[in-house]
Design an enzyme around this catalytic site. Structure first.
Site, PDB file in Angstrom:
ATOM      1  N   HIS A  23      -0.465  10.663 -28.527  1.00  0.00           N
ATOM      2  CA  HIS A  23      -0.726   9.436 -27.803  1.00  0.00           C
ATOM      3  C   HIS A  23      -0.960   8.296 -28.574  1.00  0.00           C
ATOM      4  O   HIS A  23      -0.550   7.154 -28.688  1.00  0.00           O
ATOM      5  CB  HIS A  23      -1.466   9.494 -26.577  1.00  0.00           C
ATOM      6  CG  HIS A  23      -0.594   9.779 -25.272  1.00  0.00           C
ATOM      7  ND1 HIS A  23      -1.259  10.144 -24.134  1.00  0.00           N
ATOM      8  CD2 HIS A  23       0.815   9.821 -24.930  1.00  0.00           C
ATOM      9  CE1 HIS A  23      -0.347  10.512 -23.252  1.00  0.00           C
ATOM     10  NE2 HIS A  23       0.901  10.188 -23.681  1.00  0.00           N
TER      11      HIS A  23
ATOM     12  N   HIS B  88       8.216   9.201 -27.795  1.00  0.00           N
ATOM     13  CA  HIS B  88       7.290   9.985 -27.222  1.00  0.00           C
ATOM     14  C   HIS B  88       7.286  11.446 -28.002  1.00  0.00           C
ATOM     15  O   HIS B  88       6.094  11.834 -28.532  1.00  0.00           O
ATOM     16  CB  HIS B  88       7.322  10.149 -25.787  1.00  0.00           C
ATOM     17  CG  HIS B  88       6.207  10.877 -24.953  1.00  0.00           C
ATOM     18  ND1 HIS B  88       4.910  10.649 -25.061  1.00  0.00           N
ATOM     19  CD2 HIS B  88       6.397  12.110 -24.564  1.00  0.00           C
ATOM     20  CE1 HIS B  88       4.242  11.547 -24.413  1.00  0.00           C
ATOM     21  NE2 HIS B  88       5.110  12.561 -24.230  1.00  0.00           N
TER      22      HIS B  88
ATOM     23  N   LYS C 126       4.982  23.581 -15.254  1.00  0.00           N
ATOM     24  CA  LYS C 126       4.280  22.249 -15.181  1.00  0.00           C
ATOM     25  C   LYS C 126       3.986  22.083 -13.476  1.00  0.00           C
ATOM     26  O   LYS C 126       2.983  22.085 -13.387  1.00  0.00           O
ATOM     27  CB  LYS C 126       5.049  20.892 -15.461  1.00  0.00           C
ATOM     28  CG  LYS C 126       4.385  19.710 -15.093  1.00  0.00           C
ATOM     29  CD  LYS C 126       4.760  18.667 -15.879  1.00  0.00           C
ATOM     30  CE  LYS C 126       3.603  17.613 -15.367  1.00  0.00           C
ATOM     31  NZ  LYS C 126       3.843  16.156 -15.823  1.00  0.00           N
TER      32      LYS C 126
ATOM     33  N   GLU D 107      -6.348  17.114 -11.878  1.00  0.00           N
ATOM     34  CA  GLU D 107      -6.777  17.131 -13.337  1.00  0.00           C
ATOM     35  C   GLU D 107      -8.385  17.332 -13.464  1.00  0.00           C
ATOM     36  O   GLU D 107      -9.022  16.934 -14.178  1.00  0.00           O
ATOM     37  CB  GLU D 107      -6.435  16.126 -14.194  1.00  0.00           C
ATOM     38  CG  GLU D 107      -6.401  16.318 -15.849  1.00  0.00           C
ATOM     39  CD  GLU D 107      -5.425  15.383 -16.290  1.00  0.00           C
ATOM     40  OE1 GLU D 107      -6.225  14.728 -17.240  1.00  0.00           O
ATOM     41  OE2 GLU D 107      -4.418  15.080 -16.175  1.00  0.00           O
TER      42      GLU D 107
ATOM     43  N   ASN E 235      -2.164  18.319 -21.477  1.00  0.00           N
ATOM     44  CA  ASN E 235      -2.274  17.332 -22.794  1.00  0.00           C
ATOM     45  C   ASN E 235      -2.151  17.764 -24.125  1.00  0.00           C
ATOM     46  O   ASN E 235      -2.529  17.128 -25.111  1.00  0.00           O
ATOM     47  CB  ASN E 235      -3.444  16.680 -22.338  1.00  0.00           C
ATOM     48  CG  ASN E 235      -3.760  15.868 -21.133  1.00  0.00           C
ATOM     49  OD1 ASN E 235      -2.525  15.348 -20.609  1.00  0.00           O
ATOM     50  ND2 ASN E 235      -4.625  15.978 -20.358  1.00  0.00           N
TER      51      ASN E 235
ATOM     52  N   GLU F 246       8.108  17.938 -25.123  1.00  0.00           N
ATOM     53  CA  GLU F 246       7.395  18.438 -24.010  1.00  0.00           C
ATOM     54  C   GLU F 246       7.664  19.977 -23.659  1.00  0.00           C
ATOM     55  O   GLU F 246       6.844  20.698 -23.077  1.00  0.00           O
ATOM     56  CB  GLU F 246       7.693  17.744 -22.716  1.00  0.00           C
ATOM     57  CG  GLU F 246       7.029  16.404 -22.903  1.00  0.00           C
ATOM     58  CD  GLU F 246       5.717  16.241 -23.028  1.00  0.00           C
ATOM     59  OE1 GLU F 246       4.829  17.047 -22.448  1.00  0.00           O
ATOM     60  OE2 GLU F 246       5.288  15.284 -23.587  1.00  0.00           O
TER      61      GLU F 246
ATOM     62  N   ARG G 124       0.936  -1.321   0.059  1.00  0.00           N
ATOM     63  CA  ARG G 124      -0.048  -0.061   0.190  1.00  0.00           C
ATOM     64  C   ARG G 124       0.914   1.369   0.060  1.00  0.00           C
ATOM     65  O   ARG G 124       0.223   2.359   0.487  1.00  0.00           O
ATOM     66  CB  ARG G 124      -1.008  -0.061   1.238  1.00  0.00           C
ATOM     67  CG  ARG G 124      -1.966  -0.827   1.058  1.00  0.00           C
ATOM     68  CD  ARG G 124      -3.161  -0.677   1.988  1.00  0.00           C
ATOM     69  NE  ARG G 124      -4.064  -1.912   2.062  1.00  0.00           N
ATOM     70  CZ  ARG G 124      -3.623  -2.704   3.119  1.00  0.00           C
ATOM     71  NH1 ARG G 124      -3.038  -2.897   3.923  1.00  0.00           N
ATOM     72  NH2 ARG G 124      -4.694  -3.950   3.232  1.00  0.00           N
TER      73      ARG G 124
ATOM     74  N   LYS H 123       2.012  11.624 -11.167  1.00  0.00           N
ATOM     75  CA  LYS H 123       1.251  10.772 -12.238  1.00  0.00           C
ATOM     76  C   LYS H 123       2.360   9.447 -12.336  1.00  0.00           C
ATOM     77  O   LYS H 123       3.565   9.573 -12.621  1.00  0.00           O
ATOM     78  CB  LYS H 123       1.069  11.305 -13.480  1.00  0.00           C
ATOM     79  CG  LYS H 123      -0.207  12.162 -13.545  1.00  0.00           C
ATOM     80  CD  LYS H 123      -0.700  12.380 -15.011  1.00  0.00           C
ATOM     81  CE  LYS H 123      -1.765  13.221 -14.997  1.00  0.00           C
ATOM     82  NZ  LYS H 123      -2.219  13.587 -16.399  1.00  0.00           N
TER      83      LYS H 123
END
Length: 355
Positions: A241, A258, A216, A226, A234, A178, A114, A136
């Site tokens: 993506h 990416h 960011k 979000e 995004n 990015e 956990r 994330k």
């Protein structure tokens, strides 16, 4: 922006290693696990271990490099390894690598017993400005990117551009995408700064990375879950993506990094912005030219485009069956939750082909 506002503060270079050593002293983890991939094991781990004051009680976990290994199978292997090596709730995991290592390592740490504490040490430009901030974590499910994961912040993120010395040029370019995205959603001044690349030195890069991380971090701090503002991050990613996933899972296609997929996604999104948000046409042209200067053009067949459009419906940002786009009214002025008819997406690909 003070560090206290941001969950999982970001520290740079030597300051980061001082903070890390102080943290380890204070928390006194039962064991420290380093997660690396075969590249960062070879190129980065030794540099890092030299900076550590008390490297006893350390275990090294290695995974295969590459997005293709960012899956639950890899996680299961790591959960088993942690169990076998007697990891407990007081263990600490330090992820040293690009976005795959930081995303997957964060997820493994967040779910093992956990949740155990973890620290991210991004070694690629992409991970420095994107994957390492915002909490994330996650893995891909088949060809669906980042479908499984949780939002859970690292104890800290240490950014040391010295690691970039080991990166191939293609990976540097991938990370730059990015940075370009952060510029498009935040300000024209920053966009002009990061697209005058002929003059970019490593010192400039230090500053640009800091600025990008701050853009960011500011967004993520204001909207950690979000619900609104964070969606602006995004930009270019809804199509980007889908393009990345499509090329990743079709073995006859050359896999795109990416950033290479996001670069295409940003041109398409900027075209859609002109059509739906009156984004200025001269700026669309300028953005298209600048992006195509940096990234090779990708060739799409009609069938590719159809399948990419089909893939978009699995994007995590969607709700109630609607595909939601982030578009721009202008550079630095994003609009979230825009609905885009399929025909316009086809037109956007047509524009990209002819650009």
């Amino acid at each position: 922006m003070s560090h206290s506002e941001v969950k999982g503060p970001v520290y740079y270079q030597e300051d980061g290693f001082l903070k890390l050593n102080a943290f380890i002293k204070e928390v006194n983890p039962s064991k420290i696990f380093f997660l690396v991939d075969n590249n960062t094991h070879r190129d980065c781990l030794a540099i890092f271990l030299k900076k550590l004051e008390s490297p006893e009680n350390v275990e090294i976990l290695e995974i295969e490099a590459g997005e293709i290994n960012k899956n639950l199978e890899t996680c299961t292997g790591l959960w088993n390894a942690l169990s076998e090596l007697d990891a407990d709730r007081k263990s600490l995991m330090i992820n040293i690598g690009g976005g795959v290592v930081t995303d997957l390592g964060g997820f493994v740490a967040s779910t093992f017993k956990r949740g155990i504490r973890y620290i991210n040490v991004p070694t690629s430009l992409l991970a420095m400005v994107d994957a390492s901030v915002g909490g994330k974590t996650g893995v891909d499910l088949g060809n669906l990117k980042n479908q499984i994961g949780v939002i859970n912040h690292a104890e800290m993120v240490i950014i040391d551009p010295a690691f970039l010395g080991t990166l191939p040029q293609t990976e540097m370019r991938s990370g730059l995408a990015e940075i370009l995205k952060h510029a498009l959603i935040s300000s024209e001044t920053y966009w002009n700064k990061v697209t005058n690349l002929s003059e970019l030195t490593l010192d400039d890069l230090d500053e640009i990375i800091k600025e990008s991380v701050e853009i960011k971090a500011k967004v993520v701090t204001e909207d950690p879950e979000e619900h609104g503002l964070r969606k602006t991050l995004n930009y270019g990613h809804t199509l980007g993506h889908a393009i990345e996933s499509y090329f990743l899972t079709h073995s006859e296609k050359t896999t795109l990094l990416h950033g290479e997929a996001i670069a295409v996604g940003m041109i398409l999104a900027t075209y859609l912005s002109k059509e739906l948000q009156d984004f200025p046409e001269d700026k669309l042209k300028e953005i298209t030219v600048k992006i195509l200067d940096i990234y090779d053009r990708v060739v799409f067949s009609e069938e590719d485009i159809q399948q990419i459009i089909d893939l978009m419906k699995y994007d995590k940002k969607n709700s109630h069956g609607n595909i939601n786009f982030v578009l721009l009214k202008d550079i630095g002025n994003p609009v979230i939750d825009c609905k885009v008819p399929n025909q316009l997406i086809w037109n956007a690909f047509e524009y990209y082909k002819k650009a």
